[in-house]
Design an enzyme around this catalytic site. Structure first.
Site, short mmCIF file in Angstrom:
data_model
loop_
_atom_site.label_atom_id
_atom_site.label_comp_id
_atom_site.label_asym_id
_atom_site.label_seq_id
_atom_site.Cartn_x
_atom_site.Cartn_y
_atom_site.Cartn_z
CG ASP A 147 45.49 80.92 -13.18
OD1 ASP A 147 45.40 79.64 -13.48
OD2 ASP A 147 45.86 81.29 -12.06
N GLY A 196 49.20 82.98 -5.42
CA GLY A 196 50.40 82.42 -5.51
C GLY A 196 51.47 83.37 -5.21
#
Length: 522
Positions: free
Chosen positions: A176, A63
């Site tokens: 995550d 990201g």
């Protein structure tokens, strides 16, 4: 007093003579040079040098970061992974998360967590860190390509739990956990999982990871929706603890066992944000064995082949223990999940050892079932003997139970309301004593004290306490249980005399010992 100028893009304080009204880094992003000339910012490419590292090729992108394989020249020559902020992504919040990542990695030292070697900044001020180059593939892809059995997948998953536990002990939540962040490589012919990308890690203690650490915005959540815990999907995103990682580990195990996620990632991707959050917070996923029944025949056959088993057998392998273990980890109420990753792994190991798992209420029938699986031959011989005895006494037994049933019915009708209440209190007392004993075994002294305090009588109330209450109460006042001595084999039973001063213990080898509890010696 004159307010200092600040860059309108990143908020950095500017010197009085700053050209262009922006900091140099933002000028590059806007396509402007220091004197207003248009320039074209170029991302790092193969052959470029960053510090003492030569970029060889880009091997990944996330990201906010781009990962390159690089070669270190000094003080040692080796291949490493170098991660830097993406061009145009260096906002304050991303930089804060990125700096938290490299600080978090520096705190940890575990064979299943990628090691960090170095950190710095590029010439344009974008942070980077250098870490161990993991030559591996996603854990789900590895298991499918190698056609690992259910047991082999569980063995591999236990290593992942142990690594996450190490991170938690260092005060770091990954937040995550997903297959792309758990890579599997091979060392000396053995599969070794490596956890990477602690870029959105959050400290569980008050430890300060970086001067630039920012709180997560109230409306913002960080993570991958398909693997995100319900509390991450809520507005109270600041209240995230290690049990959020337990949920994500549960999703990962779900996918390893079934080949699919609890909630379809494609549907989550197409759904509106509010619907995604509602699904994560409120919708209950199907049990792993039930998930298999929703697959097409072709999908089920392919999944079974990847587990080296037949479709019908795969469903039976998941039904029971593994269903309960996975669903405990995926519980919407985090208080009902496993407290630690170690506890999660321990329950899987109990399943592999045919021991009763924590995730299921330990009924007598269930414990007997597990014992029979461990001692099939002994129980088969015993069953033959019992069958012959039962055949000879069938009629007598039937008459006996009829008489006992009539007696019980008469006794039930004769019991008064007060006696019924006392019986319920006695049952609650026995249950709480057992729970207190289990709590002490787990060193949960506060829980044990809470259970014992329930039975301190009020004025006029019957006192049900006996020696066992006093023994457990004394044990609950210390952080360490009293040690009587040592058996050469595993102790499987223990009993006390009426006043608790003398105890007897028996081990698996048949050894029996008598102890003076007050003097704590044999």
């Amino acid at each position: 007093m004159i307010e200092p100028k600040k860059c309108p893009k990143c908020g950095t304080t500017l010197p009085p003579d700053a050209p262009g009204g922006h900091c140099p880094q933002c000028l590059l992003q806007l396509g402007l040079g220091i004197k207003g000339t248009v320039v074209i910012p170029v991302s790092e490419k193969s052959g470029d040098w960053i510090g003492r590292y030569k970029l060889l090729q880009q091997i990944g992108a996330g990201g906010c970061g781009v990962v390159h394989m690089a070669e270190q020249e000094e003080p040692v020559r080796r291949r490493v992974a170098l991660k830097i902020i993406k061009l145009g992504m260096d906002t304050k919040s991303v930089i804060a998360r990125f700096e938290a990542e490299r600080q978090a990695l520096a705190l940890m030292d575990h064979p299943n967590i990628a090691k960090v070697f170095d950190a710095g900044a590029t010439d344009t001020g974008r942070p980077y860190f250098v870490m161990e180059l993991v030559r591996g593939i996603k854990i789900t892809d590895y298991c499918d390509r190698q056609k690992l059995s259910v047991r082999q997948r569980l063995d591999l998953f236990i290593q992942v739990c142990q690594a996450i536990q190490h991170a938690h002990q260092k005060g770091i939540i990954h937040r995550d956990i997903k297959p792309s962040n758990v890579l599997v490589t091979e060392q000396d012919g053995a599969a070794v999982p490596k956890i990477i990308d602690f870029g959105i890690a959050k400290a569980t203690t008050d430890q300060r990871l970086t001067d630039k650490t920012l709180f997560t915005a109230f409306e913002q959540f960080i993570g991958t929706p398909a693997y995100m815990s319900p509390e991450q999907a809520g507005l109270g995103g600041l209240d995230i603890d290690t049990r959020s990682d337990i949920y994500s580990l549960g999703v990962l195990l779900y996918e390893l066992l079934t080949g699919h996620q609890p909630f379809d990632s494609a549907e989550l991707h197409l759904a509106a944000l509010d619907e995604v959050l509602r699904t994560l917070r409120e919708k209950e996923p199907p049990r792993p064995s039930a998930k298999l029944t929703t697959l097409t025949e072709q999908e089920l056959t392919l999944t079974a082949e990847r587990h080296q088993t037949a479709p019908a057998k795969l469903s039976s392998l998941l039904r029971g223990d593994l269903d309960w273990i996975v669903m405990k980890a995926l519980d919407k109420d985090r208080r009902r999940r496993y407290e630690t990753a170690t506890g999660f792994a321990a329950d899987i190991q109990r399943h592999l050892n045919n021991d009763p798992v924590v995730a299921r209420p330990p009924s007598a029938a269930y414990r007997l079932q597990k014992s029979i699986r461990r001692n099939r031959l002994a129980y088969a011989a015993a069953a033959a003997v019992v069958a012959s005895l039962v055949t000879g006494f069938t009629v007598t037994t039937m008459m006996f139970f009829k008489a006992k049933a009539a007696e019980r019915e008469q006794r039930r009708l004769a019991i008064s309301e007060q006696q019924s209440r006392l019986r319920i209190e006695a049952q609650a007392y026995v249950s709480d004593m057992n729970l207190a004993r289990e709590a002490l075994k787990d060193s949960n002294f506060l829980r044990a004290q809470q259970l014992l305090k329930r039975h301190i009588p009020f004025a006029g109330q019957a006192d049900l306490r006996n020696w066992e209450w006093r023994f457990l109460w004394q044990a609950a006042q210390s952080d360490e249980l009293a040690t009587l001595g040592v058996h050469e084999a595993r102790v499987f039973d223990m009993g006390f005399c009426y006043d608790g001063s003398v105890a007897a213990t028996c081990d698996a080898a048949g050894g029996l010992k008598i102890w003076d509890v007050t003097k704590r010696k044999e």
